[in-house]
Motif scaffolding. Structure first.
Motif, PDB file in Angstrom:
ATOM      1  N   GLY A  36      67.210  60.303  15.742  1.00 26.30           N
ATOM      2  CA  GLY A  36      66.894  58.951  15.287  1.00 26.30           C
ATOM      3  C   GLY A  36      66.958  57.887  16.364  1.00 26.30           C
ATOM      4  O   GLY A  36      65.994  57.153  16.580  1.00 26.30           O
ATOM      5  N   ALA A  37      68.076  57.792  17.058  1.00 27.88           N
ATOM      6  CA  ALA A  37      68.270  56.713  18.033  1.00 27.88           C
ATOM      7  C   ALA A  37      67.532  56.951  19.347  1.00 27.88           C
ATOM      8  O   ALA A  37      67.026  56.012  19.956  1.00 27.88           O
ATOM      9  N   GLU A  38      67.458  58.215  19.777  1.00 26.72           N
ATOM     10  CA  GLU A  38      66.835  58.491  21.065  1.00 26.72           C
ATOM     11  C   GLU A  38      65.332  58.723  20.971  1.00 26.72           C
ATOM     12  O   GLU A  38      64.570  58.173  21.758  1.00 26.72           O
ATOM     13  N   TYR A  39      64.913  59.544  20.018  1.00 26.82           N
ATOM     14  CA  TYR A  39      63.515  59.961  20.001  1.00 26.82           C
ATOM     15  C   TYR A  39      62.641  59.188  19.013  1.00 26.82           C
ATOM     16  O   TYR A  39      61.496  58.876  19.324  1.00 26.82           O
ATOM     17  N   ILE A  40      63.163  58.866  17.840  1.00 25.91           N
ATOM     18  CA  ILE A  40      62.347  58.160  16.854  1.00 25.91           C
ATOM     19  C   ILE A  40      62.431  56.651  17.059  1.00 25.91           C
ATOM     20  O   ILE A  40      61.417  55.975  17.221  1.00 25.91           O
ATOM     21  N   GLY A  41      63.662  56.117  17.056  1.00 24.21           N
ATOM     22  CA  GLY A  41      63.849  54.673  17.204  1.00 24.21           C
ATOM     23  C   GLY A  41      63.718  54.169  18.623  1.00 24.21           C
ATOM     24  O   GLY A  41      63.548  52.976  18.847  1.00 24.21           O
ATOM     25  N   ARG A  42      63.847  55.054  19.599  1.00 22.20           N
ATOM     26  CA  ARG A  42      63.794  54.682  21.027  1.00 22.20           C
ATOM     27  C   ARG A  42      64.792  53.571  21.362  1.00 22.20           C
ATOM     28  O   ARG A  42      64.537  52.705  22.190  1.00 22.20           O
ATOM     29  N   LEU A  43      65.966  53.619  20.679  1.00 22.82           N
ATOM     30  CA  LEU A  43      67.021  52.643  20.950  1.00 22.82           C
ATOM     31  C   LEU A  43      67.792  52.998  22.212  1.00 22.82           C
ATOM     32  O   LEU A  43      68.424  52.134  22.823  1.00 22.82           O
ATOM     33  N   LEU A  44      67.766  54.279  22.570  1.00 23.71           N
ATOM     34  CA  LEU A  44      68.468  54.793  23.744  1.00 23.71           C
ATOM     35  C   LEU A  44      67.537  55.741  24.483  1.00 23.71           C
ATOM     36  O   LEU A  44      66.677  56.371  23.877  1.00 23.71           O
ATOM     37  N   PRO A  45      67.723  55.884  25.785  1.00 21.54           N
ATOM     38  CA  PRO A  45      66.881  56.833  26.525  1.00 21.54           C
ATOM     39  C   PRO A  45      67.127  58.265  26.055  1.00 21.54           C
ATOM     40  O   PRO A  45      68.276  58.650  25.793  1.00 21.54           O
ATOM     41  N   PRO A  46      66.069  59.062  25.913  1.00 20.71           N
ATOM     42  CA  PRO A  46      66.254  60.473  25.551  1.00 20.71           C
ATOM     43  C   PRO A  46      67.201  61.154  26.537  1.00 20.71           C
ATOM     44  O   PRO A  46      67.150  60.915  27.739  1.00 20.71           O
ATOM     45  N   GLY A  47      68.099  61.973  26.005  1.00 21.17           N
ATOM     46  CA  GLY A  47      69.078  62.658  26.842  1.00 21.17           C
ATOM     47  C   GLY A  47      70.393  61.921  26.981  1.00 21.17           C
ATOM     48  O   GLY A  47      71.315  62.400  27.639  1.00 21.17           O
ATOM     49  N   THR A  48      70.517  60.744  26.359  1.00 24.92           N
ATOM     50  CA  THR A  48      71.763  59.975  26.434  1.00 24.92           C
ATOM     51  C   THR A  48      72.928  60.779  25.859  1.00 24.92           C
ATOM     52  O   THR A  48      74.016  60.786  26.422  1.00 24.92           O
TER      53      THR A  48
END
Length: 100
Positions: A36-48
């Motif tokens: 949700g936060a990394e890949y869908i919402g893009r709230l955080l960089p992927p891999g965080t």
């Protein structure tokens, strides 16, 4: 994690408190924090986040007790997207006795 908690415990003054928080290693945390936060919402960089490094409340409790701390009942901190508040807003979060 045990070494970190032992280091923190050594800094707690007599009668003081240590509050710990981490993402729980559950399917829900994987879905919300990583997908949700990394890949869908893009709230955080992927891999965080690395789900394998998330700790369960039981693992944290054991490490805290091993470090000589008295541990109280855990409480979960849950994000409420329906609050329509930024992540940094206290109104976007609530305590939960069931989401630990």
């Amino acid at each position: 994690p045990s070494e970190f908690i032992e280091s923190c415990a050594a800094l707690v003054a007599p009668g003081g408190a240590l509050v710990m928080s981490t993402l729980n290693r559950t399917a829900k945390s994987f879905a919300l924090a990583i997908l949700g936060a990394e890949y869908i919402g893009r709230l955080l960089p992927p891999g965080t986040h690395d789900w394998k490094r998330f700790l369960t409340p039981h693992e944290i409790r054991n490490a805290m007790e091993k470090a000589g701390l008295d541990v109280s009942a855990p409480s979960g901190l849950v994000f409420n997207p329906l609050a329509l508040q930024p992540l940094s807003s206290p109104q976007a979060w609530h305590l939960s006795s069931t989401d630990t």
